[in-house]
Motif scaffolding. Sequence first.
Motif, PDB file in Angstrom:
ATOM      1  N   UNK A  23       0.825  -1.215   0.000  1.00 36.11           N
ATOM      2  CA  UNK A  23       0.000   0.000   0.000  1.00 36.11           C
ATOM      3  C   UNK A  23       0.859   1.264   0.000  1.00 36.11           C
ATOM      4  N   UNK A  24       0.372   2.292  -0.681  1.00 40.07           N
ATOM      5  CA  UNK A  24       1.124   3.546  -0.756  1.00 40.07           C
ATOM      6  C   UNK A  24       1.322   4.168   0.622  1.00 40.07           C
ATOM      7  N   UNK A  25       0.400   3.889   1.531  1.00 40.66           N
ATOM      8  CA  UNK A  25       0.550   4.443   2.881  1.00 40.66           C
ATOM      9  C   UNK A  25       1.791   3.887   3.589  1.00 40.66           C
ATOM     10  N   UNK A  26       2.229   2.708   3.137  1.00 41.76           N
ATOM     11  CA  UNK A  26       3.413   2.095   3.740  1.00 41.76           C
ATOM     12  C   UNK A  26       4.711   2.527   3.067  1.00 41.76           C
ATOM     13  N   UNK A  27       4.597   3.308   1.989  1.00 41.03           N
ATOM     14  CA  UNK A  27       5.777   3.712   1.230  1.00 41.03           C
ATOM     15  C   UNK A  27       6.808   4.454   2.075  1.00 41.03           C
ATOM     16  N   UNK A  28       6.408   5.409   2.938  1.00 43.55           N
ATOM     17  CA  UNK A  28       7.420   6.113   3.753  1.00 43.55           C
ATOM     18  C   UNK A  28       8.209   5.183   4.671  1.00 43.55           C
ATOM     19  N   UNK A  29       7.668   4.023   4.981  1.00 42.81           N
ATOM     20  CA  UNK A  29       8.365   3.072   5.843  1.00 42.81           C
ATOM     21  C   UNK A  29       9.141   2.046   5.026  1.00 42.81           C
ATOM     22  N   UNK A  30       8.511   1.507   3.973  1.00 42.64           N
ATOM     23  CA  UNK A  30       9.125   0.429   3.196  1.00 42.64           C
ATOM     24  C   UNK A  30      10.264   0.935   2.314  1.00 42.64           C
ATOM     25  N   UNK A  31      10.070   2.085   1.645  1.00 38.52           N
ATOM     26  CA  UNK A  31      11.079   2.588   0.704  1.00 38.52           C
ATOM     27  C   UNK A  31      12.438   2.837   1.372  1.00 38.52           C
ATOM     28  N   UNK A  32      12.488   3.515   2.533  1.00 46.34           N
ATOM     29  CA  UNK A  32      13.797   3.688   3.182  1.00 46.34           C
ATOM     30  C   UNK A  32      14.445   2.368   3.588  1.00 46.34           C
ATOM     31  N   UNK A  33      13.633   1.410   4.038  1.00 46.04           N
ATOM     32  CA  UNK A  33      14.182   0.104   4.421  1.00 46.04           C
ATOM     33  C   UNK A  33      14.805  -0.592   3.215  1.00 46.04           C
ATOM     34  N   UNK A  34      14.103  -0.530   2.069  1.00 46.20           N
ATOM     35  CA  UNK A  34      14.631  -1.154   0.853  1.00 46.20           C
ATOM     36  C   UNK A  34      15.886  -0.446   0.359  1.00 46.20           C
ATOM     37  N   UNK A  35      15.936   0.875   0.517  1.00 47.47           N
ATOM     38  CA  UNK A  35      17.136   1.623   0.126  1.00 47.47           C
ATOM     39  C   UNK A  35      18.325   1.235   0.985  1.00 47.47           C
ATOM     40  N   UNK A  36      18.073   1.132   2.295  1.00 48.68           N
ATOM     41  CA  UNK A  36      19.144   0.729   3.215  1.00 48.68           C
ATOM     42  C   UNK A  36      19.607  -0.680   2.890  1.00 48.68           C
ATOM     43  N   UNK A  37      18.667  -1.548   2.547  1.00 53.35           N
ATOM     44  CA  UNK A  37      19.020  -2.924   2.183  1.00 53.35           C
ATOM     45  C   UNK A  37      19.906  -2.955   0.944  1.00 53.35           C
ATOM     46  N   UNK A  38      19.600  -2.105  -0.030  1.00 57.91           N
ATOM     47  CA  UNK A  38      20.395  -2.058  -1.254  1.00 57.91           C
ATOM     48  C   UNK A  38      21.794  -1.522  -0.975  1.00 57.91           C
ATOM     49  N   UNK A  39      21.867  -0.461  -0.184  1.00 67.37           N
ATOM     50  CA  UNK A  39      23.157   0.159   0.109  1.00 67.37           C
ATOM     51  C   UNK A  39      24.021  -0.736   0.994  1.00 67.37           C
ATOM     52  N   UNK A  40      23.392  -1.548   1.828  1.00 68.70           N
ATOM     53  CA  UNK A  40      24.144  -2.401   2.750  1.00 68.70           C
ATOM     54  C   UNK A  40      24.839  -3.568   2.054  1.00 68.70           C
ATOM     55  N   UNK A  41      24.429  -3.876   0.827  1.00 70.20           N
ATOM     56  CA  UNK A  41      25.033  -5.011   0.116  1.00 70.20           C
ATOM     57  C   UNK A  41      26.535  -4.834  -0.088  1.00 70.20           C
ATOM     58  N   UNK A  42      27.004  -3.689  -0.636  1.00 70.21           N
ATOM     59  CA  UNK A  42      28.463  -3.539  -0.758  1.00 70.21           C
ATOM     60  C   UNK A  42      29.159  -3.466   0.591  1.00 70.21           C
ATOM     61  N   UNK A  43      28.471  -2.944   1.608  1.00 68.02           N
ATOM     62  CA  UNK A  43      29.068  -2.881   2.946  1.00 68.02           C
ATOM     63  C   UNK A  43      29.307  -4.286   3.490  1.00 68.02           C
ATOM     64  N   UNK A  44      28.337  -5.181   3.319  1.00 64.25           N
ATOM     65  CA  UNK A  44      28.490  -6.550   3.821  1.00 64.25           C
ATOM     66  C   UNK A  44      29.586  -7.291   3.071  1.00 64.25           C
ATOM     67  N   UNK A  45      29.674  -7.080   1.746  1.00 66.87           N
ATOM     68  CA  UNK A  45      30.742  -7.704   0.967  1.00 66.87           C
ATOM     69  C   UNK A  45      32.109  -7.235   1.448  1.00 66.87           C
ATOM     70  N   UNK A  46      32.212  -5.934   1.690  1.00 67.76           N
ATOM     71  CA  UNK A  46      33.494  -5.352   2.092  1.00 67.76           C
ATOM     72  C   UNK A  46      33.933  -5.849   3.456  1.00 67.76           C
ATOM     73  N   UNK A  47      33.037  -5.782   4.427  1.00 69.01           N
ATOM     74  CA  UNK A  47      33.390  -6.164   5.796  1.00 69.01           C
ATOM     75  C   UNK A  47      33.781  -7.637   5.873  1.00 69.01           C
ATOM     76  N   UNK A  48      33.057  -8.497   5.159  1.00 69.09           N
ATOM     77  CA  UNK A  48      33.344  -9.934   5.210  1.00 69.09           C
ATOM     78  C   UNK A  48      34.755 -10.227   4.714  1.00 69.09           C
ATOM     79  N   UNK A  49      35.107  -9.664   3.561  1.00 68.81           N
ATOM     80  CA  UNK A  49      36.419  -9.937   2.976  1.00 68.81           C
ATOM     81  C   UNK A  49      37.536  -9.302   3.792  1.00 68.81           C
ATOM     82  N   UNK A  50      37.363  -8.045   4.177  1.00 75.67           N
ATOM     83  CA  UNK A  50      38.395  -7.341   4.934  1.00 75.67           C
ATOM     84  C   UNK A  50      38.654  -8.020   6.278  1.00 75.67           C
ATOM     85  N   UNK A  51      37.588  -8.396   6.965  1.00 80.87           N
ATOM     86  CA  UNK A  51      37.742  -9.027   8.278  1.00 80.87           C
ATOM     87  C   UNK A  51      38.483 -10.354   8.175  1.00 80.87           C
ATOM     88  N   UNK A  52      38.141 -11.173   7.192  1.00 81.80           N
ATOM     89  CA  UNK A  52      38.795 -12.471   7.039  1.00 81.80           C
ATOM     90  C   UNK A  52      40.266 -12.321   6.690  1.00 81.80           C
TER      91      UNK A  52
END
Length: 241
Positions: free
Chosen positions: A149-178
Amino acid sequence: MSGPMEQFEIKKLVPLEVNGYDIGFTNSSLCMVLSALSVIVIFAFCLRKRTMVPTMAQTIPESIYEFIRSMVMDNVGKEGMKYFSFIFALFLFIATGNLLGLFPYSFTFTSHIAAVGTLAIMGLLMNIFVGIKTKKWGYLHTFLPKGVPLLMAPLIAPIEMISLISKPFSLTVRLVANMTVGHIILKSIAGFVVTMGLLGGELPLAFAGMIIIFEIFVGILQAYIYTILSCIYLSDAIHSH
């Protein structure tokens, strides 16, 4: 004896500044160049004589090619073969960088967030480009899935954006840490070999050898994980609804 963290220190080999920006050539830059050149030289040597019946040397690059091709086909599909060269180069660059860092006086550039993070951001930008190219305006459904529902857009859209942006962060941290943890352990064990040399350093030396073998396995495994996750993210950009 130097501490285990000194091996990660970036040192300038050729100082250079342009308009106040430091763009000097460092030990990290040198190892990146050596990694790329190593892949080119090895492949050129192995493929200098190509025959219908592959020689032992020829099977090495062909096996790597088939391995990456199967990875792309299984996780992305035929559409992903358009971007095979990027995935292929990504795997070889990271794997070579991981293994090159095990040599004495070398530098593990995959242990630094700046280097690995740049590769991850490049992958993210490519995924966004591929998604927009494939779906046009339909790519916006990545941030607001159909049926929400469009009423949920202000909540869902930021979560999906954060999920997209977190992908390179997770790749980076995993490799660097190991890579960082593995090299710290290896340097610490090597220190025991030196300090116990007069008292019998055979046991630490044998253990250090086992750690090196394990680090070779981890280096290849981490390159595989990094690459296969990149394939999965690329598949999401192409096939997600």
